[in-house]
Scaffold this motif. Structure first.
Motif, PDB file in Angstrom:
ATOM      1  N   ILE A 154       5.228 -31.793  35.202  1.00 58.93           N
ATOM      2  CA  ILE A 154       5.650 -30.724  36.115  1.00 58.93           C
ATOM      3  C   ILE A 154       4.403 -30.078  36.719  1.00 58.93           C
ATOM      4  CG2 ILE A 154       6.840 -28.496  36.225  1.00 58.93           C
ATOM      5  CD1 ILE A 154       8.582 -29.453  33.878  1.00 58.93           C
ATOM      6  N   PHE A 179       4.261 -25.279  41.162  1.00 61.82           N
ATOM      7  CA  PHE A 179       5.652 -25.329  41.629  1.00 61.82           C
ATOM      8  C   PHE A 179       6.544 -25.938  40.542  1.00 61.82           C
ATOM      9  CE2 PHE A 179       2.844 -25.945  45.268  1.00 61.82           C
ATOM     10  CZ  PHE A 179       3.171 -24.826  46.015  1.00 61.82           C
ATOM     11  N   PRO A 180       6.774 -25.187  39.462  1.00 61.21           N
ATOM     12  CA  PRO A 180       7.487 -25.796  38.330  1.00 61.21           C
ATOM     13  C   PRO A 180       8.913 -26.239  38.641  1.00 61.21           C
ATOM     14  CG  PRO A 180       7.108 -23.453  37.951  1.00 61.21           C
ATOM     15  CD  PRO A 180       6.364 -23.801  39.186  1.00 61.21           C
ATOM     16  N   LYS A 181       9.509 -25.691  39.712  1.00 65.42           N
ATOM     17  CA  LYS A 181      10.906 -26.073  39.978  1.00 65.42           C
ATOM     18  C   LYS A 181      11.029 -27.126  41.077  1.00 65.42           C
ATOM     19  CE  LYS A 181      13.367 -22.397  37.895  1.00 65.42           C
ATOM     20  NZ  LYS A 181      14.383 -21.381  37.992  1.00 65.42           N
ATOM     21  N   ASN A 182       9.890 -27.579  41.598  1.00 61.66           N
ATOM     22  CA  ASN A 182       9.947 -28.593  42.637  1.00 61.66           C
ATOM     23  C   ASN A 182      10.025 -29.971  41.977  1.00 61.66           C
ATOM     24  OD1 ASN A 182       9.394 -30.400  44.704  1.00 61.66           O
ATOM     25  ND2 ASN A 182       8.093 -28.969  45.770  1.00 61.66           N
ATOM     26  N   ILE A 183      11.179 -30.619  42.126  1.00 64.59           N
ATOM     27  CA  ILE A 183      11.345 -31.907  41.433  1.00 64.59           C
ATOM     28  C   ILE A 183      10.800 -33.069  42.258  1.00 64.59           C
ATOM     29  CG2 ILE A 183      13.281 -31.278  39.930  1.00 64.59           C
ATOM     30  CD1 ILE A 183      15.024 -32.790  42.067  1.00 64.59           C
ATOM     31  N   LEU A 204       7.680 -33.065  43.461  1.00 63.54           N
ATOM     32  CA  LEU A 204       6.251 -33.190  43.169  1.00 63.54           C
ATOM     33  C   LEU A 204       6.096 -33.502  41.695  1.00 63.54           C
ATOM     34  CD1 LEU A 204       4.638 -30.087  44.901  1.00 63.54           C
ATOM     35  CD2 LEU A 204       4.395 -32.454  45.578  1.00 63.54           C
ATOM     36  N   SER A 205       5.097 -34.313  41.364  1.00 59.79           N
ATOM     37  CA  SER A 205       4.899 -34.576  39.939  1.00 59.79           C
ATOM     38  C   SER A 205       3.422 -34.529  39.571  1.00 59.79           C
ATOM     39  CB  SER A 205       5.529 -35.893  39.540  1.00 59.79           C
ATOM     40  OG  SER A 205       5.300 -36.848  40.522  1.00 59.79           O
ATOM     41  N   ILE A 230       1.249 -27.045  49.414  1.00 56.46           N
ATOM     42  CA  ILE A 230       1.547 -28.478  49.530  1.00 56.46           C
ATOM     43  C   ILE A 230       1.096 -28.970  50.899  1.00 56.46           C
ATOM     44  CG2 ILE A 230       3.379 -30.204  49.433  1.00 56.46           C
ATOM     45  CD1 ILE A 230       5.032 -28.003  47.923  1.00 56.46           C
ATOM     46  N   LEU A 281      -4.109 -31.858  43.494  1.00 58.11           N
ATOM     47  CA  LEU A 281      -2.823 -31.544  42.862  1.00 58.11           C
ATOM     48  C   LEU A 281      -2.907 -31.733  41.344  1.00 58.11           C
ATOM     49  CD1 LEU A 281       0.351 -31.086  43.287  1.00 58.11           C
ATOM     50  CD2 LEU A 281       0.513 -33.545  43.110  1.00 58.11           C
ATOM     51  N   LEU A 282      -3.536 -32.849  40.927  1.00 56.97           N
ATOM     52  CA  LEU A 282      -3.574 -33.156  39.498  1.00 56.97           C
ATOM     53  C   LEU A 282      -4.548 -32.259  38.737  1.00 56.97           C
ATOM     54  CD1 LEU A 282      -3.384 -37.058  39.488  1.00 56.97           C
ATOM     55  CD2 LEU A 282      -1.532 -35.419  39.327  1.00 56.97           C
ATOM     56  N   ARG A 338      -2.614 -25.235  33.825  1.00 56.01           N
ATOM     57  CA  ARG A 338      -1.658 -24.199  33.429  1.00 56.01           C
ATOM     58  C   ARG A 338      -2.413 -22.965  32.963  1.00 56.01           C
ATOM     59  NH1 ARG A 338       0.293 -28.936  32.702  1.00 56.01           N
ATOM     60  NH2 ARG A 338       2.426 -29.342  33.398  1.00 56.01           N
ATOM     61  N   GLU A 361       5.589 -26.955  29.887  1.00 53.14           N
ATOM     62  CA  GLU A 361       5.268 -27.659  31.138  1.00 53.14           C
ATOM     63  C   GLU A 361       5.421 -26.745  32.349  1.00 53.14           C
ATOM     64  OE1 GLU A 361       5.309 -31.901  31.766  1.00 53.14           O
ATOM     65  OE2 GLU A 361       7.196 -31.930  30.682  1.00 53.14           O
ATOM     66  N   MET A 362       6.340 -25.786  32.245  1.00 56.96           N
ATOM     67  CA  MET A 362       6.557 -24.857  33.361  1.00 56.96           C
ATOM     68  C   MET A 362       5.615 -23.661  33.288  1.00 56.96           C
ATOM     69  SD  MET A 362      10.681 -24.951  33.605  1.00 56.96           S
ATOM     70  CE  MET A 362      10.927 -24.217  35.207  1.00 56.96           C
ATOM     71  N   ASN A 410      14.822 -32.651  34.426  1.00 54.71           N
ATOM     72  CA  ASN A 410      15.176 -32.747  35.838  1.00 54.71           C
ATOM     73  C   ASN A 410      16.348 -31.837  36.180  1.00 54.71           C
ATOM     74  OD1 ASN A 410      16.983 -34.387  37.976  1.00 54.71           O
ATOM     75  ND2 ASN A 410      14.821 -34.710  38.387  1.00 54.71           N
ATOM     76  N   ARG A 452      15.489 -28.072  35.910  1.00 54.81           N
ATOM     77  CA  ARG A 452      14.658 -27.541  36.998  1.00 54.81           C
ATOM     78  C   ARG A 452      15.439 -27.405  38.293  1.00 54.81           C
ATOM     79  NH1 ARG A 452      10.447 -31.846  36.551  1.00 54.81           N
ATOM     80  NH2 ARG A 452       9.485 -30.990  38.404  1.00 54.81           N
ATOM     81  N   ILE A 453      16.462 -28.235  38.487  1.00 53.79           N
ATOM     82  CA  ILE A 453      17.304 -28.077  39.679  1.00 53.79           C
ATOM     83  C   ILE A 453      18.077 -26.767  39.574  1.00 53.79           C
ATOM     84  CG2 ILE A 453      19.255 -29.046  40.956  1.00 53.79           C
ATOM     85  CD1 ILE A 453      18.372 -31.807  39.956  1.00 53.79           C
TER      86      ILE A 453
END
Lengths: 319, 374
Positions: free
Chosen positions: A39, A43-47, A49-50, B29, B60-61, B65, B116-117, B155, B158-159
């Protein structure tokens, strides 16, 4: 050389990496893409992007071992309870961070004071005048205010509250590491074809979404469309017409070539057969999906084109 | 050798923390351009694009955190019970976690999602758990979920869906408790049963069988309402039920309904000549249909099981008051897809009927969902 090899970790039978440089190196220099499954912290809720970790398929792992690209390690220390020494070292580290952070936090707060200096002086002056101090006797300097504020802030800033990081990788030295030198794949023929495609300078990903085995790209999948859908077939089994038709039609509709790959048992070499559509009109129609007339024309041409599918053996260089 | 267990190259120092925190705050982004069809070594444009795309990916990578330590929840890993005790809670956890002895606990997969979040930090013997270690610990020997299941969970969560591990006993109890709380009148419930039956949707067979009289009465009443609203005569295909209904009705009504049966849409009135019949026959032959397989009652168990119950997003989510919207079965590409009868068995095992979704996960965690409507 051993030191140049990328180190990957084995976690619960899956091979992964948590290191940015290793991931980029594998992708850029060795065309091994894997799949980013983490994640993104911003942007933790953007599925869509990884982020890291990245996971590698069994074929990618076997190839990396055979080609001496990577070492697969199983770090047994990670499942053990951290030792007392580690606890003490980590405590020291957090104390050091808190001390390091104290100065920047103080500076940031003092910077805010400096920005509002005019208003602060005005306010203080007003307050003193209200209290009955004559205007001539009021002498407030910027330095005094800064000193006073610093003194206050030093008492109020909690050293335990500072920026902290959740590290991606295990931040301690490992002592119990098992190196995996052999890695078995479920389908040897599939691996052989994967390896052959990789040696043809291609990027390869899995093609489950297209009902195939591999998707091949001429460049990085981030920038290039896949050019072929590769289906691995068993030469011993009879070829099904329905399968041929559905594979080639699907490939055409997504603007890719349909490739059948198998191992020739006589010379143990990989053989590819590419299916192409001879009917240019239909091919153009498929590639211009936005065209309003697409649907009607397609229907009228439908019956003729099925006969025009041409199957021809292509050489490796034609791919 | 340095007498220290820490690898400082894997941890940020004070000034780096500030720098990476700023990067995290400022990150936006970048728009991706159009993809190329063919690789061309000589094209400068393509070479430039490749370089900038790699730089974007690196940026990005490299995001880490980072957060103020008072803006994340803090948990402690309890290895014996393989769970995480949450000491300080920040923000709402909604469907995550459970209470025990006035303490809040998280299951490993829930903790991993929060780590992770960047919402939770977990300590093990007062040492921070890195993401790598979390994967080892939480997918280790005592893991509650496989990695494939975790990715489906992550998944959907997070949605915005609420996702809980399926527990059939808990589900049944909750369903009964909610129904008791609602205290629906028998008469009202029967109306729903009749309407659902009319639409060929699942309804409470037991309830209808026990309250046969009420069922027949409700059906007659509904017919009256239908006639009053639409002004048309009632046309029912359910012959068996009709017979039963008429048996209970007075003879005068019975006669009336028999005389009313002339309908212009009736095949008997149209197909009077051979020609008409042939054209109809040709028309029907054009239809392709798959016959629905009869459910085999001898099969009692299915090798598949529900993995998750999924709840629609709601602002005030209460797990004891909301019923699942979907149930998820997680399979891998190597597994065989469940057959119709296997799904039917699973469908009948549910405390209440909801659509079943099959999540098929590939070896490197690519997945897609298939919705099964039975």
């Amino acid at each position: 050389m051993e030191s140049e090899k990328v180190k990957l970790v084995l976690i619960n039978k899956k091979v992964m990496t948590f290191n940015v440089d290793d991931y980029i190196k594998l992708r850029k220099h060795y065309r091994i893409v894997g799949n980013l499954i983490g994640i993104v912290p911003a942007f933790p809720k953007n599925i869509h992007l990884s982020h890291l970790p990245a996971i590698y398929s069994e074929y990618e792992v076997r190839l990396m071992i055979e080609e001496n690209i990577a070492i697969i390690e199983e770090k047994c220390d990670l499942s053990k309870k951290p030792t007392e020494q580690m606890r003490k070292d980590y405590e020291k580290h957090t104390e050091k961070i808190a001390n390091d952070m104290f100065k920047p936090i103080l500076d940031k707060k003092l910077k805010n004071v400096k920005l509002n200096m005019e208003n602060i002086i005005k306010g203080k002056r007003k307050k003193l005048m209200k209290a009955g101090v004559p205007e001539e006797e009021i002498n407030i300097t910027e330095e005094d205010i800064l000193k006073e504020e610093e003194k206050k802030l030093r008492q109020t800033i909690n050293p335990n509250i500072s920026l902290s990081e959740i590290p991606l990788e295990y931040p301690f030295h490992t002592t119990d590491v098992r190196i995996i030198s052999e890695y078995h794949v479920t389908n040897e023929a599939k691996y052989k074809i994967f390896k052959d495609l990789w040696h043809k300078n291609m990027f390869i990903t899995s093609a489950e979404n297209f009902g195939g085995d591999f998707l091949t790209y001429t460049g990085d999948p981030n920038l290039f469309h896949a050019s072929q859908i590769v289906h691995i077939v068993d030469p011993q089994k009879k070829f099904n017409h329905h399968f041929l038709s559905s594979c080639s039609r699907l490939a055409l509709s997504v603007k890719k070539k349909c490739v059948f790959a198998y191992i020739d048992e006589e010379n143990n070499e990989v053989v590819y057969q590419t299916i192409e559509w001879k009917n240019l009109k239909l091919r153009e129609l498929y590639s211009s999906i936005n065209d309003q007339t697409y649907q009607n024309q397609f229907e009228s041409d439908d019956d003729d084109t099925e006969k025009e599918v041409e199957i021809g053996e292509s050489s490796a260089s034609a791919m | 050798m340095e007498d220290n267990t820490i690898r400082y190259d894997k941890l940020l120092n004070g000034s780096e923390l500030i720098e990476f925190e700023n990067r995290l705050q400022d990150y936006s982004i970048t728009a991706k351009g159009q993809k190329y069809e063919e690789y061309n070594e000589d094209s400068e444009d393509i070479q430039k694009q490749i370089e900038s795309s790699t730089d974007d990916l690196c940026q990005l990578l490299e995001l880490k955190r980072i957060s103020m330590s008072n803006k994340r929840s803090v948990g402690i890993y309890e290895e014996d019970s393989n769970r995480i005790r949450v000491n300080s809670i920040l923000g709402k956890f909604s469907w995550l976690g459970y209470m025990e002895n006035k303490n809040m606990y998280l299951k490993p997969h829930e903790a991993l999602l929060l780590i992770e979040m960047n919402r939770l930090v977990v300590f093990y013997n007062e040492v921070i758990i890195s993401l790598e270690q979390a994967y080892v610990l939480f997918f280790g020997k005592n893991s509650t979920l496989t990695m494939e299941e975790y990715y489906v969970f992550s998944n959907l969560s997070r949605i915005g869906y609420g996702v809980m591990i399926h527990d059939s006993e808990y589900d049944r109890k909750k369903f009964l408790a909610i129904n008791n709380r609602k205290k629906v009148k028998k008469e009202d419930e029967m109306i729903w049963c009749v309407l659902l039956q009319k639409l060929n949707l699942p309804y409470k067979h037991e309830f209808v069988a026990n309250e046969r009289e009420l069922y027949l009465k409700t059906k007659v009443n509904l017919r009256k309402h239908f006639v009053a609203i639409s002004g048309h005569s009632y046309n029912d295909d359910d012959e068996d039920d009709d017979k039963e209904l008429y048996q209970d009705e007075p003879p005068s009504k019975k006669l009336k309904s028999e005389t009313n049966e002339v309908d212009s849409n009736n095949f008997i009135d149209i197909l009077k000549t051979e020609l008409q019949y042939i054209s109809y026959e040709k028309f029907f032959q054009k239809f392709c249909y798959i016959k629905r397989k009869q459910f085999d009652k001898s099969l009692e168990s299915s090798s598949f099981k529900f993995n998750f119950d999924v709840f629609r997003p709601k602002t005030h989510f209460k797990r004891t008051e909301q019923l699942a919207s979907y149930r998820i079965i997680v399979i891998t590409y190597k597994d065989e897809f469940p057959t119709h009868s296997q799904l039917e068995i699973l469908k009948r095992q549910q405390a209440y009927d909801v659509p079943i979704v099959i999540a098929t996960v590939s070896e490197n965690m690519k997945f897609h969902y298939s919705l099964c409507v039975l």
